[in-house]
Design a protein around this motif. Structure first.
Motif, mmCIF file in Angstrom:
data_model
loop_
_atom_site.group_PDB
_atom_site.id
_atom_site.type_symbol
_atom_site.label_atom_id
_atom_site.label_comp_id
_atom_site.label_asym_id
_atom_site.label_seq_id
_atom_site.Cartn_x
_atom_site.Cartn_y
_atom_site.Cartn_z
ATOM 1 N N TYR B 311 -4.047 14.803 -102.418
ATOM 2 C CA TYR B 311 -5.266 15.939 -101.860
ATOM 3 C C TYR B 311 -5.592 17.120 -103.192
ATOM 4 O O TYR B 311 -6.291 17.272 -102.838
ATOM 5 N N GLN B 391 -19.157 17.649 -94.520
ATOM 6 C CA GLN B 391 -19.368 16.459 -93.596
ATOM 7 C C GLN B 391 -17.842 15.412 -93.503
ATOM 8 O O GLN B 391 -17.201 15.636 -92.466
ATOM 9 N N SER B 392 -17.797 15.894 -94.841
ATOM 10 C CA SER B 392 -16.224 14.731 -95.112
ATOM 11 C C SER B 392 -14.799 15.709 -94.632
ATOM 12 O O SER B 392 -14.166 14.952 -94.488
ATOM 13 N N GLU B 394 -14.380 15.169 -91.316
ATOM 14 C CA GLU B 394 -14.090 14.686 -90.389
ATOM 15 C C GLU B 394 -12.765 14.206 -90.684
ATOM 16 O O GLU B 394 -12.052 13.041 -90.071
ATOM 17 N N ALA B 395 -13.320 13.424 -91.843
ATOM 18 C CA ALA B 395 -11.736 12.408 -92.908
ATOM 19 C C ALA B 395 -10.739 13.101 -92.816
ATOM 20 O O ALA B 395 -9.822 12.473 -92.429
ATOM 21 N N HIS B 396 -10.896 14.256 -92.473
ATOM 22 C CA HIS B 396 -9.118 14.455 -92.311
ATOM 23 C C HIS B 396 -8.818 14.964 -90.892
ATOM 24 O O HIS B 396 -7.300 15.018 -90.611
ATOM 25 N N LEU B 397 -9.665 14.197 -90.107
ATOM 26 C CA LEU B 397 -9.267 14.158 -88.719
ATOM 27 C C LEU B 397 -8.746 13.131 -88.461
ATOM 28 O O LEU B 397 -7.778 12.795 -87.451
ATOM 29 N N PHE B 398 -8.704 11.854 -88.901
ATOM 30 C CA PHE B 398 -8.802 10.476 -89.156
ATOM 31 C C PHE B 398 -7.663 10.448 -89.925
ATOM 32 O O PHE B 398 -6.825 9.549 -89.214
ATOM 33 N N LEU B 399 -7.182 10.403 -90.392
ATOM 34 C CA LEU B 399 -6.753 9.781 -91.807
ATOM 35 C C LEU B 399 -4.712 10.897 -91.855
ATOM 36 O O LEU B 399 -5.091 11.674 -90.858
ATOM 37 N N PRO B 400 -3.790 10.346 -91.776
ATOM 38 C CA PRO B 400 -2.509 10.641 -91.247
ATOM 39 C C PRO B 400 -2.046 11.990 -92.030
ATOM 40 O O PRO B 400 -1.258 11.959 -92.508
ATOM 41 N N LEU B 401 -2.738 13.131 -92.004
ATOM 42 C CA LEU B 401 -2.864 14.054 -92.669
ATOM 43 C C LEU B 401 -2.180 15.734 -91.646
ATOM 44 O O LEU B 401 -2.992 15.828 -91.092
ATOM 45 N N THR B 402 -1.248 15.601 -92.185
ATOM 46 C CA THR B 402 -1.505 17.078 -91.606
ATOM 47 C C THR B 402 -1.549 18.181 -91.761
ATOM 48 O O THR B 402 -1.855 18.523 -93.133
ATOM 49 N N ARG B 539 -10.658 21.590 -84.450
ATOM 50 C CA ARG B 539 -10.184 21.346 -85.469
ATOM 51 C C ARG B 539 -11.633 20.146 -86.008
ATOM 52 O O ARG B 539 -12.037 20.391 -87.350
ATOM 53 N N THR B 540 -12.983 19.758 -85.059
ATOM 54 C CA THR B 540 -14.194 19.198 -85.153
ATOM 55 C C THR B 540 -15.137 20.029 -86.161
ATOM 56 O O THR B 540 -15.209 19.653 -87.223
#
Lengths: 240, 544
Positions: B311, B391-392, B394-402, B539-540
């Motif tokens: 990251y 807008q990227s 959004e990817a943090h919300l579906f990737l398995p990242l804490t 979070r969004t």
């Protein structure tokens, strides 16, 4: 398997998804249909953890997306409807980034990146920033990312949009193989022909409410119609 | 106005300013911004008016006071010309939305008139700040009549047109060669670096002559010989015409001169029109961001990284590959230490060393601390920690990242980039302070601590006032309350420390201990705030 249980989602006073319950079984390709603004993307966003669920539960391979978020997210790969993410990364950097996040071993990722990026004809552009890709190329890159990751559950939001016929055919074949190997494929689409050829099961949503879930023959039987899916869909989703 | 121009202007306004004033954060930011500008205007204006006052009294006996106005118009011309060059290059060629307009059935001049709206706002603000106070002050000194002020107002609207149109023509002419088939990102970075060099050069020029009386004397001496007006006429004839309009205001002669200036402004407009029609498309259509190279398999095999280091690498790649982020956070990082040297020492290390030698104990410590805070405090890298994802996100919300992984990686990336200005400063400081090993060690520890604190401050500010919904990266660096908040928090945290060190007048070692304890407490407190903010954020959008 994806299990959606009595899920609600509200934006202000507007109900976006109302008491939706769905089971997306393993070994099947599951199509999620509905007109624009019906609640498809909201449901998919809740399944993938992008939007919080107001009430109800969603589990992916038994892992709850709300309470066991990271473990649930490890179970699926997601291709979003607008692949405009990480635009400043090069295609290859994105694929490595994703591989690192999902812990894909070096030799495995190398082979998969090469295989799938060549399959979707984006190999030669991997050294360029995603920003310079066309919509179709971005879509292919995100599909490649999911294939490199190879999760058991695939969630694809309008995956055929922008794909050329060859890539579209290849993706359909991959979806069939993935389901045939006992995995889950859950996708939304507007292209009813694709749904008709590909899906083992479909669900139709309108104004946030689930109208139907079952196989295509079951749908014809229930609505007592020999019409095409297009006709049934249009009748089901027209305003009362 | 032509209908297409009106529609284009409307859409530009909507895209940039629609709903902006409905947010309380924007209004508060605007109020603070205006207060800040007024403060700057008072300081700078006071300095300028002091020069005018002295010049006027020096030139009045010989009747050459009109040279003051001539100089003013000449200066205005050069400053507006330079500012316009940078603004036009960005607005006409480097903004991402430009491609959205190229396919529309509108003429280049129509598009560019609409696109000029934003740069012209800045140009007129600069003109208002430079021209109006001086001319009004000159009017009161010379006891000017009503017509003088009418012409002051009329000229205010005409002054920027000529340098703006000329700058536009120069940029449009040059860009058709510069950018043909070249990389847009690279051109943008080069343009930005030239801008920074101009800022530093401007500071050098200002530093060369700082005493207002001395400046006034030099200008007055030149004017006595008729040198300045001659120079103005030679380099920029409208400058002397404009000064004649004001000095002969009310006469037929002034009206005649005004008509000439008006015709010149119209001619400038025509030049803008012609350059737009002839050159613009050639330059704009040549722009691309692709490398044009075919991928050869290099880098296909890579050693796996941990989630945090993957990251962090992504963060650094994004910053280095986005021209706006690169300019603001990396290239800009070198500007602060350079300005520090220019402002305080003008590169005169010998006198600086003598000055530093006279300082000891806590005072030297305060100097070290201040230099480090100044160097990293204004770097916006951590103020865009989350917002730069746009807008990227959004990817943090579906990737398995804490969230913990994301925060740590973002802090590490910002910390590493902030090391650049600190290293530059350290290298400059070695000959100036002639540090021994012990002092150098203290410097390094302080720099690292300051860096940590400032980085977390930036992240807190970004979380308080995030901006994910941007269309242009530059929006993240303009009129953001997060920037103001970061400056306020940094200033509050360190002013207290500075005061404490100065009041207590301790030895170097005690100052060091107090500083370490204070900054550590600040970092712990801010990190706790970050974790609270993230827990309560939607979070969004990251907003609360």
């Amino acid at each position: 398997m994806i299990q959606i249980d009595h899920v609600h989602k509200q934006y202000g006073n507007k109900k976006a998804v109302s008491d939706v319950s769905l089971t997306v079984p393993t070994g099947k390709i599951f199509g999620f249909l509905g007109p624009n603004g019906a609640g498809k993307s909201t449901t998919i966003k809740m399944v993938t953890g992008i939007l919080p669920v107001d009430s109800g539960t969603i589990t992916i391979n038994g892992k709850d997306i709300t309470s066991d978020t990271i473990a649930a997210k490890q179970e699926f790969g997601y291709v979003p409807d607008s692949p405009d993410l990480f635009l400043r990364l090069k295609g290859l950097d994105y694929l490595h980034f994703l591989s690192d996040i999902y812990g894909i071993a070096s030799d495995v990722r190398e082979a998969r990146i090469e295989e799938y990026s060549k399959m979707f004809s984006i190999y030669e552009a991997l050294g360029d920033q995603i920003k310079t890709y066309s919509h179709g190329m971005r879509q292919k890159l995100f599909i490649t990312g999911m294939l490199v990751q190879q999760p058991s559950v695939w969630i694809l939001d309008e995956p055929m949009t922008g794909l050329d016929p060859k890539s579209s055919y290849q993706l359909k074949e991959l979806m069939r193989n993935h389901a045939a190997n006992g995995n889950t494929v859950f996708f939304s689409s507007h292209v009813l022909e694709v749904v008709e050829q590909l899906c083992d099961e479909v669900a139709i949503i309108r104004k946030g409410e689930l109208l139907f879930q079952g196989t295509l023959p079951e749908m014809r039987e229930r609505f007592q119609s020999d019409d095409s899916l297009e006709h049934i869909f249009l009748e089901l989703t027209q305003d009362a | 106005m032509h209908k297409p121009i009106r529609s284009l202007i409307r859409i530009q306004l909507k895209m940039q300013y629609a709903n902006a004033f409905q947010k309380p954060s924007v209004v508060i930011g605007l109020v603070f911004g205006i207060i800040g500008l007024l403060f700057l205007a008072m300081v700078f204006g006071g300095y300028m008016l002091q020069i005018i006052d002295v010049m006027y009294s020096l030139l009045e006996p010989s009747g050459n006071t009109d040279a003051i106005l001539g100089t003013l118009f000449l200066m205005n011309f050069f400053l507006i010309f330079i500012l316009s060059l940078m603004l036009i290059m960005n607005t006409f060629y480097f903004t991402e939305d430009i491609t959205s307009f190229l396919h529309l059935p509108v003429h280049s001049y129509q598009l560019l008139i609409a696109k000029s709206l934003n740069p012209l706002i800045y140009v007129y603000l600069l003109t208002a700040a430079m021209y109006l106070p001086v001319t009004i002050f000159y009017g009161t000194l010379s006891g000017a009549g009503f017509m003088y002020y009418v012409y002051v107002l009329l000229l205010f609207f005409l002054i920027p047109t000529i340098p703006y149109a000329l700058a536009a023509a120069v940029v449009m002419f040059a860009m058709q060669f510069v950018n043909k088939g070249k990389n847009k990102d690279r051109s943008k970075v080069i343009g930005g670096i030239i801008g920074f060099v101009l800022i530093i050069l401007l500071n050098v020029v200002l530093r060369l002559q700082q005493d207002p009386e001395q400046i006034a004397q030099v200008i007055a001496d030149n004017a006595e010989k008729g040198g300045l007006l001659q120079m103005a006429t030679l380099y920029y004839p409208p400058a002397s015409l404009m000064s004649h309009i004001l000095t002969t205001a009310g006469s037929w002669q002034s009206l005649f001169y005004f008509v000439i200036v008006l015709l010149l402004a119209i001619a400038a407009g025509l030049l803008f029109f012609a350059a737009a029609q002839k050159f613009y498309m050639k330059g704009a259509l040549g722009l691309n961001t692709g490398s044009g190279k075919v991928f050869n398999g290099k880098g296909l095999g890579r050693k796996p990284k941990s989630v945090i280091s993957a990251y962090r690498a992504k963060e650094i790649q994004t910053i280095f590959r986005t021209p706006t982020f690169f300019l603001q956070c990396v290239a800009g990082a070198f500007v602060m230490p350079a300005l520090l040297v220019v402002i305080f020492f003008m590169g005169d290390f010998a006198s600086a060393t003598t000055m530093i030698e006279g300082i000891s104990g806590s005072m030297l410590f305060v100097v070290i601390l201040f230099a480090n805070v100044f160097s990293v405090g204004l770097n916006p890298i951590s103020i865009v920690s989350f917002s730069k994802d746009g807008q990227s996100w959004e990817a943090h919300l579906f990737l398995p990242l804490t969230m913990r992984q994301i925060v740590i990686a973002k802090l590490q990336a910002a910390f590493l980039i902030n090391l650049l200005p600190l290293t530059v400063l350290f290298v400059i400081a070695i000959p100036v302070i002639q540090m021994n090993l012990w002092e150098a060690l203290i410097w390094v520890v302080i720099a690292l601590l300051v860096n940590s604190a400032v980085t977390v401050v930036g992240m807190v500010s970004d979380l308080l006032y995030p901006k994910l919904g941007w269309t242009e990266e530059t929006e993240l660096f303009q009129n953001r309350l997060a920037t103001l908040m970061s400056i306020i928090i940094t200033a509050s945290a360190f002013v207290f420390l500075f005061a404490l060190l100065l009041i207590l007048q301790m030895s170097m070692i005690f100052s060091f201990i107090v500083t370490v304890v204070w900054i550590s407490v600040v970092i712990v407190l801010l990190t706790y705030i970050v974790s609270r903010l993230l827990k309560t954020a939607d979070r969004t959008s990251l907003s609360r």
